[in-house]
Design a protein around this motif. Sequence first.
Motif, PDB file in Angstrom:
ATOM      1  N   VAL A   1       0.870  -1.178   0.000  1.00  0.00           N
ATOM      2  CA  VAL A   1       0.000   0.000   0.000  1.00  0.00           C
ATOM      3  C   VAL A   1       0.901   1.220   0.000  1.00  0.00           C
ATOM      4  O   VAL A   1       1.472   1.595   1.024  1.00  0.00           O
ATOM      5  CB  VAL A   1      -0.928   0.030   1.229  1.00  0.00           C
ATOM      6  CG1 VAL A   1      -1.973   1.117   1.071  1.00  0.00           C
ATOM      7  CG2 VAL A   1      -1.576  -1.327   1.447  1.00  0.00           C
ATOM      8  N   CYS A   2       1.079   1.802  -1.166  1.00  0.00           N
ATOM      9  CA  CYS A   2       2.016   2.897  -1.341  1.00  0.00           C
ATOM     10  C   CYS A   2       1.277   4.220  -1.515  1.00  0.00           C
ATOM     11  O   CYS A   2       0.093   4.250  -1.837  1.00  0.00           O
ATOM     12  CB  CYS A   2       2.903   2.655  -2.555  1.00  0.00           C
ATOM     13  SG  CYS A   2       3.894   1.159  -2.488  1.00  0.00           S
ATOM     14  N   CYS A   3       2.013   5.293  -1.324  1.00  0.00           N
ATOM     15  CA  CYS A   3       1.462   6.617  -1.573  1.00  0.00           C
ATOM     16  C   CYS A   3       1.462   6.887  -3.073  1.00  0.00           C
ATOM     17  O   CYS A   3       2.391   6.513  -3.798  1.00  0.00           O
ATOM     18  CB  CYS A   3       2.292   7.668  -0.862  1.00  0.00           C
ATOM     19  SG  CYS A   3       1.588   9.338  -0.934  1.00  0.00           S
ATOM     20  N   SER A   4       0.412   7.522  -3.560  1.00  0.00           N
ATOM     21  CA  SER A   4       0.357   7.914  -4.966  1.00  0.00           C
ATOM     22  C   SER A   4       1.242   9.141  -5.168  1.00  0.00           C
ATOM     23  O   SER A   4       0.813  10.268  -4.963  1.00  0.00           O
ATOM     24  CB  SER A   4      -1.089   8.227  -5.371  1.00  0.00           C
ATOM     25  OG  SER A   4      -1.879   7.075  -5.326  1.00  0.00           O
TER      26      SER A   4
ATOM     27  N   ASP B   1       6.500  -0.955  -7.766  1.00  0.00           N
ATOM     28  CA  ASP B   1       7.157  -2.242  -7.959  1.00  0.00           C
ATOM     29  C   ASP B   1       8.673  -2.102  -7.969  1.00  0.00           C
ATOM     30  O   ASP B   1       9.389  -2.954  -7.436  1.00  0.00           O
ATOM     31  CB  ASP B   1       6.681  -2.878  -9.270  1.00  0.00           C
ATOM     32  CG  ASP B   1       5.298  -3.492  -9.142  1.00  0.00           C
ATOM     33  OD1 ASP B   1       5.230  -4.692  -8.852  1.00  0.00           O
ATOM     34  OD2 ASP B   1       4.297  -2.774  -9.318  1.00  0.00           O
ATOM     35  N   ALA B   2       9.147  -1.024  -8.561  1.00  0.00           N
ATOM     36  CA  ALA B   2      10.593  -0.859  -8.729  1.00  0.00           C
ATOM     37  C   ALA B   2      11.320  -0.738  -7.398  1.00  0.00           C
ATOM     38  O   ALA B   2      12.473  -1.176  -7.278  1.00  0.00           O
ATOM     39  CB  ALA B   2      10.885   0.368  -9.597  1.00  0.00           C
TER      40      ALA B   2
ATOM     41  N   LEU C   1       3.570  -9.042  -6.736  1.00  0.00           N
ATOM     42  CA  LEU C   1       3.071  -8.042  -5.785  1.00  0.00           C
ATOM     43  C   LEU C   1       1.707  -7.528  -6.227  1.00  0.00           C
ATOM     44  O   LEU C   1       1.479  -7.265  -7.406  1.00  0.00           O
ATOM     45  CB  LEU C   1       4.034  -6.859  -5.683  1.00  0.00           C
ATOM     46  CG  LEU C   1       5.417  -7.121  -5.103  1.00  0.00           C
ATOM     47  CD1 LEU C   1       6.226  -5.829  -5.093  1.00  0.00           C
ATOM     48  CD2 LEU C   1       5.320  -7.701  -3.694  1.00  0.00           C
ATOM     49  N   PHE C   2       0.818  -7.366  -5.254  1.00  0.00           N
ATOM     50  CA  PHE C   2      -0.472  -6.728  -5.485  1.00  0.00           C
ATOM     51  C   PHE C   2      -0.314  -5.297  -4.986  1.00  0.00           C
ATOM     52  O   PHE C   2      -0.216  -5.048  -3.786  1.00  0.00           O
ATOM     53  CB  PHE C   2      -1.563  -7.461  -4.691  1.00  0.00           C
ATOM     54  CG  PHE C   2      -2.963  -7.080  -5.065  1.00  0.00           C
ATOM     55  CD1 PHE C   2      -3.746  -7.920  -5.834  1.00  0.00           C
ATOM     56  CD2 PHE C   2      -3.521  -5.881  -4.626  1.00  0.00           C
ATOM     57  CE1 PHE C   2      -5.056  -7.581  -6.165  1.00  0.00           C
ATOM     58  CE2 PHE C   2      -4.817  -5.527  -4.952  1.00  0.00           C
ATOM     59  CZ  PHE C   2      -5.587  -6.386  -5.726  1.00  0.00           C
ATOM     60  N   THR C   3      -0.240  -4.338  -5.901  1.00  0.00           N
ATOM     61  CA  THR C   3       0.088  -2.971  -5.527  1.00  0.00           C
ATOM     62  C   THR C   3      -1.152  -2.089  -5.471  1.00  0.00           C
ATOM     63  O   THR C   3      -1.944  -2.045  -6.409  1.00  0.00           O
ATOM     64  CB  THR C   3       1.094  -2.358  -6.516  1.00  0.00           C
ATOM     65  OG1 THR C   3       0.587  -2.483  -7.844  1.00  0.00           O
ATOM     66  CG2 THR C   3       2.423  -3.081  -6.443  1.00  0.00           C
ATOM     67  N   CYS C   4      -1.292  -1.395  -4.351  1.00  0.00           N
ATOM     68  CA  CYS C   4      -2.367  -0.416  -4.170  1.00  0.00           C
ATOM     69  C   CYS C   4      -1.716   0.945  -3.970  1.00  0.00           C
ATOM     70  O   CYS C   4      -0.645   1.050  -3.376  1.00  0.00           O
ATOM     71  CB  CYS C   4      -3.209  -0.737  -2.934  1.00  0.00           C
ATOM     72  SG  CYS C   4      -3.875  -2.405  -2.894  1.00  0.00           S
TER      73      CYS C   4
ATOM     74  N   ALA D   1       1.277  -7.968   4.208  1.00  0.00           N
ATOM     75  CA  ALA D   1       0.834  -6.625   3.829  1.00  0.00           C
ATOM     76  C   ALA D   1       1.913  -5.637   4.245  1.00  0.00           C
ATOM     77  O   ALA D   1       2.382  -5.668   5.388  1.00  0.00           O
ATOM     78  CB  ALA D   1      -0.488  -6.275   4.503  1.00  0.00           C
ATOM     79  N   VAL D   2       2.293  -4.776   3.309  1.00  0.00           N
ATOM     80  CA  VAL D   2       3.348  -3.797   3.575  1.00  0.00           C
ATOM     81  C   VAL D   2       2.803  -2.395   3.312  1.00  0.00           C
ATOM     82  O   VAL D   2       2.398  -2.078   2.189  1.00  0.00           O
ATOM     83  CB  VAL D   2       4.585  -4.044   2.683  1.00  0.00           C
ATOM     84  CG1 VAL D   2       5.705  -3.072   3.073  1.00  0.00           C
ATOM     85  CG2 VAL D   2       5.060  -5.483   2.799  1.00  0.00           C
ATOM     86  N   VAL D   3       2.775  -1.584   4.355  1.00  0.00           N
ATOM     87  CA  VAL D   3       2.369  -0.184   4.226  1.00  0.00           C
ATOM     88  C   VAL D   3       3.623   0.642   3.955  1.00  0.00           C
ATOM     89  O   VAL D   3       4.575   0.614   4.739  1.00  0.00           O
ATOM     90  CB  VAL D   3       1.667   0.324   5.498  1.00  0.00           C
ATOM     91  CG1 VAL D   3       1.292   1.800   5.345  1.00  0.00           C
ATOM     92  CG2 VAL D   3       0.427  -0.513   5.799  1.00  0.00           C
ATOM     93  N   VAL D   4       3.627   1.363   2.834  1.00  0.00           N
ATOM     94  CA  VAL D   4       4.826   2.076   2.392  1.00  0.00           C
ATOM     95  C   VAL D   4       4.588   3.588   2.427  1.00  0.00           C
ATOM     96  O   VAL D   4       3.931   4.155   1.553  1.00  0.00           O
ATOM     97  CB  VAL D   4       5.230   1.656   0.959  1.00  0.00           C
ATOM     98  CG1 VAL D   4       6.559   2.310   0.575  1.00  0.00           C
ATOM     99  CG2 VAL D   4       5.328   0.137   0.848  1.00  0.00           C
ATOM    100  N   GLY D   5       5.124   4.235   3.449  1.00  0.00           N
ATOM    101  CA  GLY D   5       5.144   5.692   3.465  1.00  0.00           C
ATOM    102  C   GLY D   5       6.404   6.188   2.779  1.00  0.00           C
ATOM    103  O   GLY D   5       7.275   5.401   2.401  1.00  0.00           O
TER     104      GLY D   5
END
Length: 226
Positions: A37-40, A47-48, A58-61, A94-98
């Motif tokens: 779960v990344c920031c837009s 992915d990179a 990876l399922f990217t949100c 699940a990985v939360v990416v700030g």
Amino acid sequence: MNDTLLGLLEGNADHAARFDDRFDDVQDAQHPEAVTVCCSDSRVLQDAIFGNDDPGHLFTCGNIGNRVVQRTDAGEVVSGDVLYPLAHTGTETAVVVGHTGCGAVTATYDELTDGLSEPPGIEHCIGLLKPHLEGGVESLPADVDREGAINRLVEYNVDRQVEFLVESDDVDDDVDVVGVVYDFQDVYGGQRGEVHVVNVGGETSVETLQAEYPDIADRVHRLWEY
């Protein structure tokens, strides 16, 4: 034709040529190993940043503020785009990416401290972050500058999103939930583009995390432990 679109289509042609045979095993189903779960943000290449170029891995949100929260008539719930792979594709991480200098966190900080005027769609997103960042704003050190405040709140926001997943009845207890911060602004002192682990399953103590996960001890960093 718009030059930007032409460039995008040219890039896609290269992608299709390189990836043609990489879809053989995932054309009919997906079983990603993790949901991120990344920031837009155009600087956060979802992915990179994990070196991924395998379809189905990876399922990217993505959304502004790397939120896992969705507001419904029944109250706040885990967002469906995050929950889907956990509930239906066998995904157990699940990985939360700030990320450093997050614009969504900055806007929420400004809204909580001085007020802000944004179009309704952006206001809605900030409104989802506000209740989860209020405590962080109140806990900021008195002598911290604006940049330091924002980047501490980036960690705080990741913590709150991880906490929401961990405490949700909709997320199985067997799911590993991790919070990280992607740094491309030299905030953590490592290499630009590194991901720094700040939270594992709700645990935020750097000392504890380094002791429990010695194989990634050098990747565990925090700007503050409030």
